[in-house]
Design a protein around this motif. Structure first.
Motif, PDB file in Angstrom:
ATOM      1  N   THR A 168      10.122  26.771  39.555  1.00 55.10           N
ATOM      2  CA  THR A 168       9.279  27.917  39.897  1.00 55.10           C
ATOM      3  C   THR A 168       8.763  28.603  38.645  1.00 55.10           C
ATOM      4  O   THR A 168       7.595  28.997  38.560  1.00 55.10           O
ATOM      5  CB  THR A 168      10.076  28.925  40.743  1.00 55.10           C
ATOM      6  OG1 THR A 168      10.522  28.275  41.936  1.00 55.10           O
ATOM      7  CG2 THR A 168       9.216  30.120  41.109  1.00 55.10           C
ATOM      8  N   PHE A 169       9.629  28.745  37.662  1.00 55.18           N
ATOM      9  CA  PHE A 169       9.259  29.392  36.398  1.00 55.18           C
ATOM     10  C   PHE A 169       8.130  28.630  35.716  1.00 55.18           C
ATOM     11  O   PHE A 169       7.138  29.221  35.270  1.00 55.18           O
ATOM     12  CB  PHE A 169      10.487  29.461  35.491  1.00 55.18           C
ATOM     13  CG  PHE A 169      10.333  30.357  34.300  1.00 55.18           C
ATOM     14  CD1 PHE A 169      10.804  31.659  34.320  1.00 55.18           C
ATOM     15  CD2 PHE A 169       9.719  29.900  33.142  1.00 55.18           C
ATOM     16  CE1 PHE A 169      10.674  32.489  33.217  1.00 55.18           C
ATOM     17  CE2 PHE A 169       9.582  30.718  32.031  1.00 55.18           C
ATOM     18  CZ  PHE A 169      10.054  32.019  32.063  1.00 55.18           C
ATOM     19  N   LEU A 170       8.266  27.309  35.622  1.00 53.08           N
ATOM     20  CA  LEU A 170       7.244  26.504  34.980  1.00 53.08           C
ATOM     21  C   LEU A 170       5.930  26.568  35.745  1.00 53.08           C
ATOM     22  O   LEU A 170       4.846  26.633  35.148  1.00 53.08           O
ATOM     23  CB  LEU A 170       7.708  25.055  34.860  1.00 53.08           C
ATOM     24  CG  LEU A 170       8.902  24.780  33.944  1.00 53.08           C
ATOM     25  CD1 LEU A 170       9.191  23.291  33.875  1.00 53.08           C
ATOM     26  CD2 LEU A 170       8.663  25.333  32.550  1.00 53.08           C
ATOM     27  N   LYS A 171       6.013  26.550  37.055  1.00 53.54           N
ATOM     28  CA  LYS A 171       4.791  26.597  37.862  1.00 53.54           C
ATOM     29  C   LYS A 171       4.049  27.906  37.638  1.00 53.54           C
ATOM     30  O   LYS A 171       2.815  27.922  37.495  1.00 53.54           O
ATOM     31  CB  LYS A 171       5.141  26.438  39.340  1.00 53.54           C
ATOM     32  CG  LYS A 171       3.908  26.374  40.250  1.00 53.54           C
ATOM     33  CD  LYS A 171       4.295  26.019  41.674  1.00 53.54           C
ATOM     34  CE  LYS A 171       3.054  25.870  42.536  1.00 53.54           C
ATOM     35  NZ  LYS A 171       3.398  25.460  43.925  1.00 53.54           N
ATOM     36  N   GLU A 172       4.772  29.021  37.573  1.00 58.16           N
ATOM     37  CA  GLU A 172       4.134  30.322  37.375  1.00 58.16           C
ATOM     38  C   GLU A 172       3.523  30.428  35.980  1.00 58.16           C
ATOM     39  O   GLU A 172       2.364  30.844  35.819  1.00 58.16           O
ATOM     40  CB  GLU A 172       5.155  31.433  37.590  1.00 58.16           C
ATOM     41  CG  GLU A 172       5.617  31.573  39.030  1.00 58.16           C
ATOM     42  CD  GLU A 172       6.685  32.626  39.178  1.00 58.16           C
ATOM     43  OE1 GLU A 172       7.161  33.137  38.140  1.00 58.16           O
ATOM     44  OE2 GLU A 172       7.053  32.933  40.323  1.00 58.16           O
ATOM     45  N   ARG A 173       4.293  30.073  34.954  1.00 57.61           N
ATOM     46  CA  ARG A 173       3.807  30.243  33.588  1.00 57.61           C
ATOM     47  C   ARG A 173       2.684  29.258  33.254  1.00 57.61           C
ATOM     48  O   ARG A 173       1.692  29.620  32.629  1.00 57.61           O
ATOM     49  CB  ARG A 173       4.957  30.069  32.581  1.00 57.61           C
ATOM     50  CG  ARG A 173       6.041  31.133  32.666  1.00 57.61           C
ATOM     51  CD  ARG A 173       5.449  32.534  32.795  1.00 57.61           C
ATOM     52  NE  ARG A 173       6.458  33.573  32.723  1.00 57.61           N
ATOM     53  CZ  ARG A 173       7.111  34.057  33.769  1.00 57.61           C
ATOM     54  NH1 ARG A 173       6.887  33.566  34.965  1.00 57.61           N
ATOM     55  NH2 ARG A 173       7.984  35.031  33.614  1.00 57.61           N
ATOM     56  N   MET A 174       2.833  28.029  33.684  1.00 56.61           N
ATOM     57  CA  MET A 174       1.795  27.052  33.393  1.00 56.61           C
ATOM     58  C   MET A 174       0.567  27.281  34.255  1.00 56.61           C
ATOM     59  O   MET A 174      -0.559  26.979  33.850  1.00 56.61           O
ATOM     60  CB  MET A 174       2.352  25.639  33.571  1.00 56.61           C
ATOM     61  CG  MET A 174       3.493  25.355  32.599  1.00 56.61           C
ATOM     62  SD  MET A 174       4.197  23.710  32.738  1.00 56.61           S
ATOM     63  CE  MET A 174       2.863  22.759  32.022  1.00 56.61           C
ATOM     64  N   GLY A 175       0.772  27.839  35.439  1.00 61.13           N
ATOM     65  CA  GLY A 175      -0.361  28.212  36.267  1.00 61.13           C
ATOM     66  C   GLY A 175      -1.186  29.300  35.600  1.00 61.13           C
ATOM     67  O   GLY A 175      -2.422  29.259  35.609  1.00 61.13           O
ATOM     68  N   ALA A 176      -0.503  30.260  35.002  1.00 65.51           N
ATOM     69  CA  ALA A 176      -1.197  31.330  34.276  1.00 65.51           C
ATOM     70  C   ALA A 176      -1.943  30.771  33.061  1.00 65.51           C
ATOM     71  O   ALA A 176      -3.065  31.193  32.753  1.00 65.51           O
ATOM     72  CB  ALA A 176      -0.205  32.398  33.842  1.00 65.51           C
ATOM     73  N   THR A 177      -1.333  29.818  32.378  1.00 69.54           N
ATOM     74  CA  THR A 177      -1.983  29.186  31.232  1.00 69.54           C
ATOM     75  C   THR A 177      -3.228  28.439  31.670  1.00 69.54           C
ATOM     76  O   THR A 177      -4.268  28.459  30.993  1.00 69.54           O
ATOM     77  CB  THR A 177      -1.008  28.223  30.529  1.00 69.54           C
ATOM     78  OG1 THR A 177       0.198  28.918  30.204  1.00 69.54           O
ATOM     79  CG2 THR A 177      -1.618  27.659  29.253  1.00 69.54           C
ATOM     80  N   HIS A 178      -3.148  27.773  32.820  1.00 71.72           N
ATOM     81  CA  HIS A 178      -4.294  27.033  33.355  1.00 71.72           C
ATOM     82  C   HIS A 178      -5.416  27.992  33.741  1.00 71.72           C
ATOM     83  O   HIS A 178      -6.597  27.739  33.446  1.00 71.72           O
ATOM     84  CB  HIS A 178      -3.838  26.213  34.557  1.00 71.72           C
ATOM     85  CG  HIS A 178      -4.933  25.426  35.193  1.00 71.72           C
ATOM     86  ND1 HIS A 178      -5.793  24.625  34.474  1.00 71.72           N
ATOM     87  CD2 HIS A 178      -5.330  25.318  36.501  1.00 71.72           C
ATOM     88  CE1 HIS A 178      -6.661  24.052  35.297  1.00 71.72           C
ATOM     89  NE2 HIS A 178      -6.401  24.465  36.523  1.00 71.72           N
ATOM     90  N   GLN A 179      -5.078  29.087  34.378  1.00 79.32           N
ATOM     91  CA  GLN A 179      -6.089  30.057  34.782  1.00 79.32           C
ATOM     92  C   GLN A 179      -6.785  30.676  33.576  1.00 79.32           C
ATOM     93  O   GLN A 179      -7.955  31.064  33.644  1.00 79.32           O
ATOM     94  CB  GLN A 179      -5.452  31.151  35.645  1.00 79.32           C
ATOM     95  CG  GLN A 179      -4.995  30.666  37.012  1.00 79.32           C
ATOM     96  CD  GLN A 179      -4.328  31.761  37.829  1.00 79.32           C
ATOM     97  OE1 GLN A 179      -4.191  32.892  37.369  1.00 79.32           O
ATOM     98  NE2 GLN A 179      -3.917  31.420  39.044  1.00 79.32           N
ATOM     99  N   ALA A 180      -6.065  30.752  32.466  1.00 76.51           N
ATOM    100  CA  ALA A 180      -6.649  31.309  31.242  1.00 76.51           C
ATOM    101  C   ALA A 180      -7.538  30.295  30.520  1.00 76.51           C
ATOM    102  O   ALA A 180      -8.160  30.621  29.507  1.00 76.51           O
ATOM    103  CB  ALA A 180      -5.550  31.785  30.304  1.00 76.51           C
TER     104      ALA A 180
END
Length: 324
Positions: free
Chosen positions: A289-301
């Motif tokens: 879950t942690f990786l999905k949230e943080r990497m999702g934010a990186t992708h959105q950026a």
């Protein structure tokens, strides 16, 4: 004091087998004495990076990496800026070792600051990190580093070893005689963010395999961790966990920690089932879950795709599956 003991253990003159014990000691001090340790964090960071740089055994570097990871969780940007503004620690020269290592001979430019040194050591020895807890906090710390918008430019200037340079001999095994004749092995200088993403993709693949074998990263059998809806709240934002690591309750260490570690040994004193780890707030992190949230934010950026273009198809598929 505990700090004096940690300093002695981190001395480059100390045997590496003893220096390993500095890692659990410092981990407990950072978690249980956050306000007192805040005053000496710069000195601790320099000592950790210096000891890791001069280590000969991979297990010592791997034991010290979680200390940096814990500080990333506390304040990602502060640690990055601290390391970037600190000169690279020198190599220790003793009577037995009178020559310094030749940096740059592997094709990667010499480290100019402690951030270069720390990240090169970290990504090189991440695979050597042992124990579910240490793997958990180091993998998630790498995700925090990658997700930090404020530190993206600073980390973007760091290059580490990438793929080995293919020589004219192709894939001929590199024996000692051939290595001596050919000189140091050469590597492609690669931005550390690309290598971090590779490591995170590998972690995602390992999580997939681990979930088929009752899990290694996430201890689903502990119902209190599953039911804690607020477990991830303290880790929101680019800065990591906002320094909320002082949990644990009770006395400062519940006895003489250093004595317990020396008596029981490093594996028994700081193992996967240790009570200290179970009460550590970082232990409640669900890695997937942690990786999905943080990497999702990186992708959105808009910063994930440029980094992922250089990954192989298996790693790219792992990232796409996680973010879908």
């Amino acid at each position: 004091s505990y700090l004096d003991a940690a300093a002695r253990l981190l001395s480059c003159e100390m045997e590496e087998g003893a220096s390993v014990f500095a890692a659990p000691l410092l981990g407990q001090m950072l978690r249980r004495l956050p306000f007192q340790m805040r005053l000496v964090v710069p000195e601790v960071v320099v000592a950790v990076v210096s000891r890791a740089r001069n280590a000969k055994q991979p297990n010592l570097v791997a034991a010290l990496v979680p200390i940096l990871a814990r500080l990333v969780h506390s304040d990602t940007d502060a640690l990055v800026q601290m390391l970037a503004s600190t000169p690279a620690p020198p190599f220790f020269v003793s009577q037995e070792h009178t020559q310094e290592k030749e940096e740059g001979s592997d094709g990667v430019p010499p480290a100019t600051n402690a951030l270069d040194t720390a990240m090169r050591l970290w990504v090189t020895h991440q695979a050597d990190v042992q124990g579910a807890f240490d793997i958990k906090i180091t993998v998630t710390a790498l995700a925090l580093l990658l997700a930090s918008a404020n530190s993206a430019a600073t980390l973007g200037a760091v290059v580490v070893r990438g793929k080995p340079v293919v020589t004219e001999t192709g894939d001929v095994p590199r024996t000692r005689s051939r290595a001596k004749a050919a000189g140091p092995e050469q590597f492609v200088p690669t931005p550390v963010s690309v290598v971090i993403l590779e490591l995170l993709a590998d972690a995602i693949l390992e999580i997939k395999e681990a979930n088929q074998d009752d899990g290694v990263f996430d201890r689903d059998e502990d119902d209190e961790w599953e039911d804690d809806e607020d477990a991830d709240d303290e880790f929101d934002g680019d800065g990591g966990s906002g320094g909320k690591q002082s949990g644990g309750g009770g006395g400062l260490f519940g006895g003489d920690l250093l004595e317990r570690l020396m008596d029981k040994g490093i594996d028994d004193g700081y193992g996967d089932d240790d009570a200290d780890e179970k009460e550590d707030p970082l232990g409640a992190i669900c890695v997937e879950t942690f990786l999905k949230e943080r990497m999702g934010a990186t992708h959105q950026a808009g910063r994930l795709v440029p980094l992922a273009t250089g990954l192989d198809s298996r790693r790219q598929q792992a990232l796409m599956t996680l973010l879908s």
